[in-house]
Design a protein around this motif. Structure first.
Motif, PDB file in Angstrom:
ATOM      1  N   SER A 188       0.866  -1.184   0.000  1.00  0.00           N
ATOM      2  CA  SER A 188       0.000   0.000   0.000  1.00  0.00           C
ATOM      3  C   SER A 188       0.899   1.228   0.000  1.00  0.00           C
ATOM      4  N   ASP A 189       0.387   2.316  -0.570  1.00  0.00           N
ATOM      5  CA  ASP A 189       1.179   3.539  -0.648  1.00  0.00           C
ATOM      6  C   ASP A 189       0.988   4.465   0.548  1.00  0.00           C
ATOM      7  N   LEU A 190       0.140   4.097   1.508  1.00  0.00           N
ATOM      8  CA  LEU A 190      -0.082   4.962   2.667  1.00  0.00           C
ATOM      9  C   LEU A 190       1.121   4.904   3.613  1.00  0.00           C
ATOM     10  N   ARG A 191       1.376   6.006   4.323  1.00  0.00           N
ATOM     11  CA  ARG A 191       2.598   6.159   5.128  1.00  0.00           C
ATOM     12  C   ARG A 191       2.814   5.054   6.140  1.00  0.00           C
ATOM     13  N   ARG A 192       1.776   4.658   6.865  1.00  0.00           N
ATOM     14  CA  ARG A 192       1.968   3.647   7.902  1.00  0.00           C
ATOM     15  C   ARG A 192       2.443   2.331   7.315  1.00  0.00           C
ATOM     16  N   VAL A 193       2.061   2.073   6.058  1.00  0.00           N
ATOM     17  CA  VAL A 193       2.469   0.834   5.397  1.00  0.00           C
ATOM     18  C   VAL A 193       3.827   0.994   4.731  1.00  0.00           C
ATOM     19  N   SER A 194       4.030   2.105   4.043  1.00  0.00           N
ATOM     20  CA  SER A 194       5.324   2.277   3.360  1.00  0.00           C
ATOM     21  C   SER A 194       6.468   2.330   4.368  1.00  0.00           C
ATOM     22  N   GLU A 195       6.232   2.925   5.538  1.00  0.00           N
ATOM     23  CA  GLU A 195       7.276   2.941   6.563  1.00  0.00           C
ATOM     24  C   GLU A 195       7.499   1.539   7.127  1.00  0.00           C
ATOM     25  N   THR A 196       6.418   0.799   7.308  1.00  0.00           N
ATOM     26  CA  THR A 196       6.567  -0.588   7.769  1.00  0.00           C
ATOM     27  C   THR A 196       7.374  -1.392   6.755  1.00  0.00           C
ATOM     28  N   ALA A 197       7.050  -1.231   5.468  1.00  0.00           N
ATOM     29  CA  ALA A 197       7.774  -1.954   4.416  1.00  0.00           C
ATOM     30  C   ALA A 197       9.269  -1.660   4.482  1.00  0.00           C
ATOM     31  N   GLN A 198       9.609  -0.399   4.663  1.00  0.00           N
ATOM     32  CA  GLN A 198      11.027  -0.019   4.740  1.00  0.00           C
ATOM     33  C   GLN A 198      11.681  -0.643   5.969  1.00  0.00           C
ATOM     34  N   ARG A 199      10.993  -0.617   7.110  1.00  0.00           N
ATOM     35  CA  ARG A 199      11.575  -1.109   8.356  1.00  0.00           C
ATOM     36  C   ARG A 199      11.725  -2.627   8.388  1.00  0.00           C
ATOM     37  N   ILE A 200      10.864  -3.357   7.668  1.00  0.00           N
ATOM     38  CA  ILE A 200      10.997  -4.824   7.677  1.00  0.00           C
ATOM     39  C   ILE A 200      11.932  -5.316   6.576  1.00  0.00           C
ATOM     40  N   GLY A 201      12.461  -4.403   5.778  1.00  0.00           N
ATOM     41  CA  GLY A 201      13.440  -4.786   4.768  1.00  0.00           C
ATOM     42  C   GLY A 201      12.868  -5.156   3.419  1.00  0.00           C
ATOM     43  N   ALA A 202      11.664  -4.668   3.098  1.00  0.00           N
ATOM     44  CA  ALA A 202      11.103  -4.925   1.764  1.00  0.00           C
ATOM     45  C   ALA A 202      12.008  -4.283   0.718  1.00  0.00           C
ATOM     46  N   GLU A 203      12.423  -5.063  -0.267  1.00  0.00           N
ATOM     47  CA  GLU A 203      13.344  -4.560  -1.283  1.00  0.00           C
ATOM     48  C   GLU A 203      12.581  -3.977  -2.466  1.00  0.00           C
ATOM     49  N   LYS A 204      12.731  -2.685  -2.688  1.00  0.00           N
ATOM     50  CA  LYS A 204      12.129  -1.981  -3.812  1.00  0.00           C
ATOM     51  C   LYS A 204      10.674  -2.372  -4.043  1.00  0.00           C
ATOM     52  N   PRO A 205       9.809  -2.167  -3.020  1.00  0.00           N
ATOM     53  CA  PRO A 205       8.405  -2.566  -3.202  1.00  0.00           C
ATOM     54  C   PRO A 205       7.713  -1.749  -4.286  1.00  0.00           C
ATOM     55  N   ARG A 206       6.753  -2.379  -4.920  1.00  0.00           N
ATOM     56  CA  ARG A 206       5.864  -1.665  -5.831  1.00  0.00           C
ATOM     57  C   ARG A 206       4.721  -1.108  -4.991  1.00  0.00           C
ATOM     58  N   PHE A 207       4.593   0.202  -4.940  1.00  0.00           N
ATOM     59  CA  PHE A 207       3.548   0.844  -4.152  1.00  0.00           C
ATOM     60  C   PHE A 207       2.306   1.032  -5.010  1.00  0.00           C
ATOM     61  N   THR A 208       1.147   0.704  -4.427  1.00  0.00           N
ATOM     62  CA  THR A 208      -0.099   0.838  -5.165  1.00  0.00           C
ATOM     63  C   THR A 208      -1.231   1.262  -4.236  1.00  0.00           C
ATOM     64  N   GLU A 209      -2.071   2.167  -4.720  1.00  0.00           N
ATOM     65  CA  GLU A 209      -3.247   2.580  -3.946  1.00  0.00           C
ATOM     66  C   GLU A 209      -4.303   1.479  -3.915  1.00  0.00           C
ATOM     67  N   ASP A 210      -4.186   0.482  -4.781  1.00  0.00           N
ATOM     68  CA  ASP A 210      -5.159  -0.610  -4.791  1.00  0.00           C
ATOM     69  C   ASP A 210      -5.032  -1.531  -3.582  1.00  0.00           C
ATOM     70  N   LEU A 211      -3.947  -1.403  -2.822  1.00  0.00           N
ATOM     71  CA  LEU A 211      -3.804  -2.163  -1.572  1.00  0.00           C
ATOM     72  C   LEU A 211      -4.126  -1.307  -0.350  1.00  0.00           C
ATOM     73  N   ARG A 212      -4.726  -0.129  -0.580  1.00  0.00           N
ATOM     74  CA  ARG A 212      -5.148   0.684   0.564  1.00  0.00           C
ATOM     75  C   ARG A 212      -6.272  -0.009   1.325  1.00  0.00           C
ATOM     76  N   GLU A 213      -6.417   0.376   2.586  1.00  0.00           N
ATOM     77  CA  GLU A 213      -7.495  -0.140   3.428  1.00  0.00           C
ATOM     78  C   GLU A 213      -8.852   0.252   2.837  1.00  0.00           C
ATOM     79  N   ILE A 214      -9.891  -0.459   3.247  1.00  0.00           N
ATOM     80  CA  ILE A 214     -11.242  -0.108   2.838  1.00  0.00           C
ATOM     81  C   ILE A 214     -11.559   1.306   3.331  1.00  0.00           C
TER      82      ILE A 214
END
Length: 199
Positions: free
Chosen positions: A53-79
């Motif tokens: 997801s492209d929202l901050r709480r998720v993108s920061e989590t992705a960075q902190r858990i070591g996700a390598e070059k994630p593809r960010f998409t608004e289609d994975l945003r919460e309902i």
């Protein structure tokens, strides 16, 4: 393929028990610590691709858990929770417990909110797109509702039958190889158990 499903760490609004939906709220200090604690687990498993997801709480989590070059998409945003965005959960429940429970079950839409079925469709379209490309472990960093939508679509688990997904937890589904999708792990946390996770 295995789907490694990670919910974002605790956000500032999780901490105060307010519904977020698509509001772009950052992680709390505890949320950052939770994500950091999960990093060695994700590194140990390894992943070939990451989508987030492209929202901050998720993108920061992705960075902190070591996700390598994630593809960010608004289609994975919460309902989208519409008029309930930012409201305390306790206030919503006191006002209309049946509506809140219906929302949790995917059968009630808050005013101005998003219907469950189109939400699940947009989430699972991302997963279907990713499944077209060979990958052993696909890391999906997202939201609790997104994980529940994936569990419903691939395992037939109704949202009402799934407890809230814990912040910075890992769940895993084994997909493909001519077999039905299988749940391998749910709500794993590296240092504790969580039975009262926030929505």
């Amino acid at each position: 393929m295995r789907l490694l499903l990670v919910r974002h760490g605790q956000s500032e609004w999780n901490a105060s028990r307010r519904l977020q939906g698509q509001a772009d709220i950052g992680l709390s200090e505890r949320g950052r610590s939770q994500a950091d604690a999960l990093q060695s687990v994700i590194t140990g498993i390894g992943h070939c691709r990451a989508v987030s997801s492209d929202l901050r709480r998720v993108s920061e989590t992705a960075q902190r858990i070591g996700a390598e070059k994630p593809r960010f998409t608004e289609d994975l945003r919460e309902i989208d929770v519409g008029d309930w965005t930012g409201r305390p959960i306790d206030d919503i429940r006191a006002e209309d417990e049946a509506a809140y429970l219906g929302w949790r079950a995917g059968t009630f839409v808050p005013p101005g909110g998003e219907d469950w079925a189109p939400f699940a469709d947009r989430v699972c379209a991302v997963i279907e797109d990713e499944l077209r490309n060979s990958c052993q472990n696909l890391l999906v960093v997202c939201h609790g509702g997104v994980i529940r939508a994936i569990l419903q679509r691939y395992l037939g688990l109704a949202p009402a039958c799934v407890i809230p997904v814990a912040p910075a937890s890992l769940s895993a589904l084994r997909m493909g190889n001519g077999k039905l999708p299988r749940l391998e792990l749910f709500n794993y946390l590296p240092d504790s158990l969580e039975f009262g996770a926030p929505d």
